[in-house]
Design a protein around this motif. Structure first.
Motif, mmCIF file in Angstrom:
data_model
loop_
_atom_site.group_PDB
_atom_site.id
_atom_site.type_symbol
_atom_site.label_atom_id
_atom_site.label_comp_id
_atom_site.label_asym_id
_atom_site.label_seq_id
_atom_site.Cartn_x
_atom_site.Cartn_y
_atom_site.Cartn_z
ATOM 1 N N VAL B 82 0.901 -1.163 0.000
ATOM 2 C CA VAL B 82 0.000 0.000 0.000
ATOM 3 C C VAL B 82 0.933 1.203 0.000
ATOM 4 O O VAL B 82 1.569 1.498 1.006
ATOM 5 N N PRO B 83 1.066 1.875 -1.142
ATOM 6 C CA PRO B 83 2.027 2.973 -1.234
ATOM 7 C C PRO B 83 1.607 4.187 -0.396
ATOM 8 O O PRO B 83 0.453 4.295 0.015
ATOM 9 N N GLN B 84 2.580 5.075 -0.204
ATOM 10 C CA GLN B 84 2.294 6.309 0.512
ATOM 11 C C GLN B 84 1.246 7.101 -0.276
ATOM 12 O O GLN B 84 1.325 7.171 -1.500
ATOM 13 N N GLU B 85 0.296 7.659 0.413
ATOM 14 C CA GLU B 85 -0.779 8.475 -0.191
ATOM 15 C C GLU B 85 -1.665 7.681 -1.154
ATOM 16 O O GLU B 85 -2.350 8.269 -1.988
ATOM 17 N N ALA B 86 -1.641 6.353 -1.052
ATOM 18 C CA ALA B 86 -2.535 5.568 -1.916
ATOM 19 C C ALA B 86 -3.971 5.797 -1.448
ATOM 20 O O ALA B 86 -4.218 5.964 -0.252
ATOM 21 N N LYS B 87 -4.882 5.840 -2.421
ATOM 22 C CA LYS B 87 -6.295 6.028 -2.070
ATOM 23 C C LYS B 87 -7.102 4.933 -2.744
ATOM 24 O O LYS B 87 -6.761 4.515 -3.857
ATOM 25 N N VAL B 89 -9.773 3.752 -5.049
ATOM 26 C CA VAL B 89 -10.324 4.454 -6.221
ATOM 27 C C VAL B 89 -11.769 4.888 -5.938
ATOM 28 O O VAL B 89 -12.614 4.070 -5.578
ATOM 29 N N HIS B 90 -12.029 6.199 -6.080
ATOM 30 C CA HIS B 90 -13.313 6.786 -5.664
ATOM 31 C C HIS B 90 -14.547 6.117 -6.259
ATOM 32 O O HIS B 90 -15.560 5.994 -5.613
ATOM 33 N N LEU B 92 -15.082 3.133 -7.215
ATOM 34 C CA LEU B 92 -15.296 1.714 -6.939
ATOM 35 C C LEU B 92 -15.851 1.538 -5.528
ATOM 36 O O LEU B 92 -15.704 2.406 -4.678
ATOM 37 N N ARG B 134 -15.664 6.674 -2.189
ATOM 38 C CA ARG B 134 -15.609 8.109 -1.914
ATOM 39 C C ARG B 134 -16.520 8.509 -0.752
ATOM 40 O O ARG B 134 -16.345 9.577 -0.172
ATOM 41 N N LEU B 145 -7.842 -0.561 1.738
ATOM 42 C CA LEU B 145 -6.577 -0.851 1.052
ATOM 43 C C LEU B 145 -5.800 -1.972 1.752
ATOM 44 O O LEU B 145 -5.187 -2.807 1.101
#
Lengths: 251, 307
Positions: B82-87, B89-90, B92, B134, B145
């Motif tokens: 889980v990368p830094q600042e991963a979000k 996807v709005h 989904l 979202r 995540l």
């Protein structure tokens, strides 16, 4: 073993199609309208201004525009998923290869184009009555334009670092490839000194092939061959550059 | 058994900035490895190299015995990040997020749906399963995540600053979750929060300017530092001149003296006589971090001055 690998690859390709088109359209149906709007709106304007005379050329132009839109869409979608959601980083660290991710994203853009392609096909059947050969030429040109635009979109997505930048590229690609070049109208409508500028865009050559095949434009056999050579060569060059320059595992 | 062995990992970016400087360590078995450091210390570069996203300039690392330069594809079968600042996807839902990620890992659609439901249930996300991402809170999005990478069956998980930006309750929830997960997984996490590393980590790596200043368990880090006690002086500053004591500026700006047990009681008595307000504690990770980082900065400056 090979079947298992193929199934795995197919699942990986399908993942991008789900994320970028099927789930997006399912959750946000307005996306469907958006994909229809751009190609159809220019077609409507062309038809009104020409009082219906250019409807055939307009339909042919909308087909090419739909393919260009795929590349434009891919460019901003990839950039959005990479920079804003970091999805690409998650995928790089997974068993998915760059090729499968790219193919999946490319196909996802084609899925977006299905509604407009269906509408245009119906219109073509009504107004153009194309023969089998004309249909095949149209499909061949559309395929080449699609590969060209997807490769271009992929390349630009790798050099953009945020979504604002990607919107900038979107505008430029869209204008240079489908609005300015004679895609929706005939090149003969452009006064001569400016006509040569139109040939900077590869879509001009694509449009010439389809327009001549449908009988809207009269060009020599030599020019037709040159048109094919140009669009195929440009597509291969852009594809090679996109593959070489794009970075999956960063260095 | 899971393992990560780093051998002199270095990374210099194309513009010449050195992000990693010969980092070496070994971590074996399940558990949590926390990498702490200031912004720009090299934490994310290290985690991205280990997750096969970024090529090192020099050195290499073995993940479960496999060289990450030579065989990244093999490693990608059992790692997830889980990368830094991963979000999430709005557009989904949590279920769609997990399903698509599992398909990226090559799992079929029907199997992915079952696994996604299981994973989201495990993280108590069954109520949110079909809501759009979202619409979820920041903490829940982060949990989605985590559920996504856990569903994959990957046994080595990289989490780059997983709790940054979360409120204290969401952070505490995620800590509880990570504490239970560490029995089954090798989790490498980077964090700015020293308390997080103190509470969760089995081993801690302290990074500064691309270098790994220390790497061990908290107890071993305490033992290695020759100072065992920290005296925090409040509201004033005193001069000390002992070989076995060092004075530093603490996080809150107050003077802090690090020393051993005997000297600590001697200094304490002196402070009582002078009527100075102070507190004495066993040194914490925060003290160790401050001492090592400041020492590194001073040494770096001295080197620069000499050159």
């Amino acid at each position: 073993m090979r079947t298992m690998m193929n199934r795995k690859s197919l699942n990986q390709i399908m993942a991008s199609v789900l994320v970028n088109s099927i789930y997006a359209m399912k959750n946000y149906p307005i996306m469907l309208i958006n994909t229809l709007l751009a190609p159809l709106s220019i077609l409507v304007i062309i038809v009104f201004i020409s009082r219906g005379a250019l409807i055939g050329v307009g339909i042919e132009g909308a087909f090419i525009m739909a393919m260009i839109s795929s590349g434009i869409g891919l460019q901003s979608d990839l950039s959005h998923l990479k920079n804003d959601f970091k999805l690409q980083d998650m995928v790089v660290s997974s068993p998915t290869s760059a090729v499968n991710y790219m193919v999946g994203m490319g196909v996802s853009e084609l899925v977006y184009a299905i509604p407009i392609l269906v509408i245009l096909s119906i219109m073509a059947a009504i107004f153009l009555h194309p023969t089998l050969i004309q249909t095949l030429i149209l499909i061949a040109v559309m395929t080449i334009v699609y590969i060209f635009s997807i490769a271009l979109g992929f390349f630009f997505s790798t050099v953009t670092t945020d979504v604002m930048q990607s919107w900038g590229f979107t505008g430029i690609i869209s204008t240079l490839l489908s609005t300015i070049p004679p895609v929706y109208y005939l090149i003969t409508y452009i006064p001569l000194p400016f006509r040569y500028i139109a040939y900077i865009s590869p879509t001009t050559y694509a449009a010439e092939i389809v327009q001549s095949s449908l009988g809207f434009l009269s060009i020599t056999q030599t020019n037709l061959i040159i048109d094919w050579i140009v669009i195929i060569t440009v597509t291969v060059i852009v594809l090679v550059i996109a593959i070489k320059k794009s970075m999956w595992r960063e260095v | 058994m899971q393992s990560i062995v780093c051998r002199g990992l270095s990374k210099t970016y194309s513009k010449g900035s050195k992000a990693l400087d010969s980092v070496s360590f070994k971590f074996e078995g399940n558990g949590i490895l926390a990498i702490i450091g200031r912004n720009g210390a090299g934490k994310t570069t290290l985690i991205r190299i280990l997750a096969t996203e970024l090529m090192p300039t020099k050195g290499t690392a073995l993940i479960n015995g496999i060289d990450l330069i030579k065989e990244p594809k093999k490693i990608r079968e059992f790692i997830a990040i889980v990368p830094q600042e991963a979000k999430a996807v709005h557009w989904l839902t949590p279920k769609q997020t997990v399903v698509s990620y599992l398909m990226y890992r090559g799992i079929g659609f029907s199997q992915a749906k079952i696994k996604a439901e299981e994973s989201l249930k495990k993280l108590a996300l069954e109520k949110q399963i079909n809501k759009l991402n979202r619409l979820l809170s920041g903490g829940t999005k982060r949990k989605v995540l985590v559920a996504t990478v856990l569903s994959s069956g990957a046994k080595i998980i990289f989490l780059d600053e997983p709790t940054t930006g979360l409120d204290p309750i969401s952070r505490s929830d995620l800590w509880k979750l990570l504490n239970t997960l560490k029995k089954e997984y090798l989790i490498v996490l980077t964090t700015h929060y020293l308390e997080e590393a103190e509470r969760l980590a089995d081993k801690i790596g302290i990074m500064e300017q691309g270098k790994l200043l220390a790497f061990d368990t908290l107890n071993e880090l305490r033992k290695k530092l020759k100072y065992k006690y920290s005296i925090k002086i409040i509201g004033t500053e005193i001069k000390i001149n002992y070989k076995d004591a060092v004075s530093i500026n603490g996080i809150d700006g107050n003077q802090q003296i690090l020393t051993n047990e005997n000297r600590s009681s001697q200094i304490s008595q002196m402070l009582i006589k002078k009527g100075v307000k102070f507190s004495t504690n066993m040194i914490t990770l925060e003290d160790i971090f401050y001492y090592l980082v400041k020492k590194s900065i001073i040494e770096e400056n001295e080197d620069n001055d000499e050159s």
